[in-house]
Scaffold this motif. Structure first.
Motif, mmCIF file in Angstrom:
data_model
loop_
_atom_site.group_PDB
_atom_site.id
_atom_site.type_symbol
_atom_site.label_atom_id
_atom_site.label_comp_id
_atom_site.label_asym_id
_atom_site.label_seq_id
_atom_site.Cartn_x
_atom_site.Cartn_y
_atom_site.Cartn_z
ATOM 1 N N LYS A 108 1.008 -1.133 -0.018
ATOM 2 C CA LYS A 108 0.260 -0.171 -0.068
ATOM 3 C C LYS A 108 0.839 1.254 -0.095
ATOM 4 O O LYS A 108 1.794 1.439 0.808
ATOM 5 C CB LYS A 108 -0.836 -0.151 1.360
ATOM 6 C CG LYS A 108 -1.735 0.956 1.125
ATOM 7 C CD LYS A 108 -3.113 0.900 0.408
ATOM 8 C CE LYS A 108 -3.857 1.819 0.571
ATOM 9 N NZ LYS A 108 -5.057 1.978 -0.347
ATOM 10 N N SER B 45 -2.193 6.247 1.781
ATOM 11 C CA SER B 45 -3.522 6.056 2.450
ATOM 12 C C SER B 45 -4.666 6.293 1.468
ATOM 13 O O SER B 45 -4.636 7.022 0.489
ATOM 14 C CB SER B 45 -3.627 6.675 3.690
ATOM 15 O OG SER B 45 -3.838 8.060 3.380
ATOM 16 N N GLY C 160 -5.360 7.288 -2.832
ATOM 17 C CA GLY C 160 -4.808 6.001 -2.398
ATOM 18 C C GLY C 160 -4.321 4.900 -3.377
ATOM 19 O O GLY C 160 -4.655 5.074 -4.580
#
Length: 163
Positions: free
Chosen positions: A49, A52, A155
């Protein structure tokens, strides 16, 4: 040729005859016959990832990661990306670079995410791996580089598969 593996519940014996078939037994009782032994390739998948879900996408090296020992000698075989808020105009684009190997790029065609889509799985242009630069070694530093952000994209993560 046979291999005996002992366990708390008994012995598991793998017997190979004439190189074409195998019989697996437990405590001298046949359990499974396999017509041929095939060694499946080992795949390693890593998902990172990058930012965020509430953060707007930006360009540049968003993450640099270090290749772990169990990836040593493997080659990149697939890469995909995802976002949590899709772009309304322009395609978010991400690529992969091996900093340790003279900043060589793994892809000749970068990963893109189409407008109003949240992953590259259905992208109109698929990524192309540069087979001359697809290998990794323990300790290599790999940069995940975003080269285009689209509009309103939030994201991002990447999924890389090595074999």
């Amino acid at each position: 040729m046979s291999t005996v593996i002992s366990s708390p519940i008994g012995q598991l014996v793998v017997v190979q005859s004439s190189g074409a078939s195998s019989v697996i037994t437990r405590n001298n009782t046949p359990q499974l016959v396999v017509s041929s032994l095939v060694t499946a390739p080992i795949f390693r998948t890593i998902e990172i990832k990058l930012i965020s879900d509430a953060t707007f996408l930006t360009t540049g090296d968003l993450v640099i990661w270090c290749v772990p020992e169990d990836f040593n000698g493997l080659n990149l075989i697939d890469m995909d990306a995802f976002v949590t808020t899709a772009s309304t105009s322009g395609k978010p684009t991400v690529t992969l670079r091996n900093i340790t190997q003279a900043n060589s790029y793994f892809l000749t065609t970068a990963v893109t995410i189409d407008i109003n889509e949240t992953s590259s799985y259905t992208a109109s242009v698929i990524p192309v791996i540069d087979t001359a630069n697809d290998d990794v070694a323990t300790g290599d530093l790999i940069a995940v580089e975003v080269t285009a952000i689209g509009t309103g994209t939030k994201g991002m993560g990447v999924i890389m598969r090595f074999a």
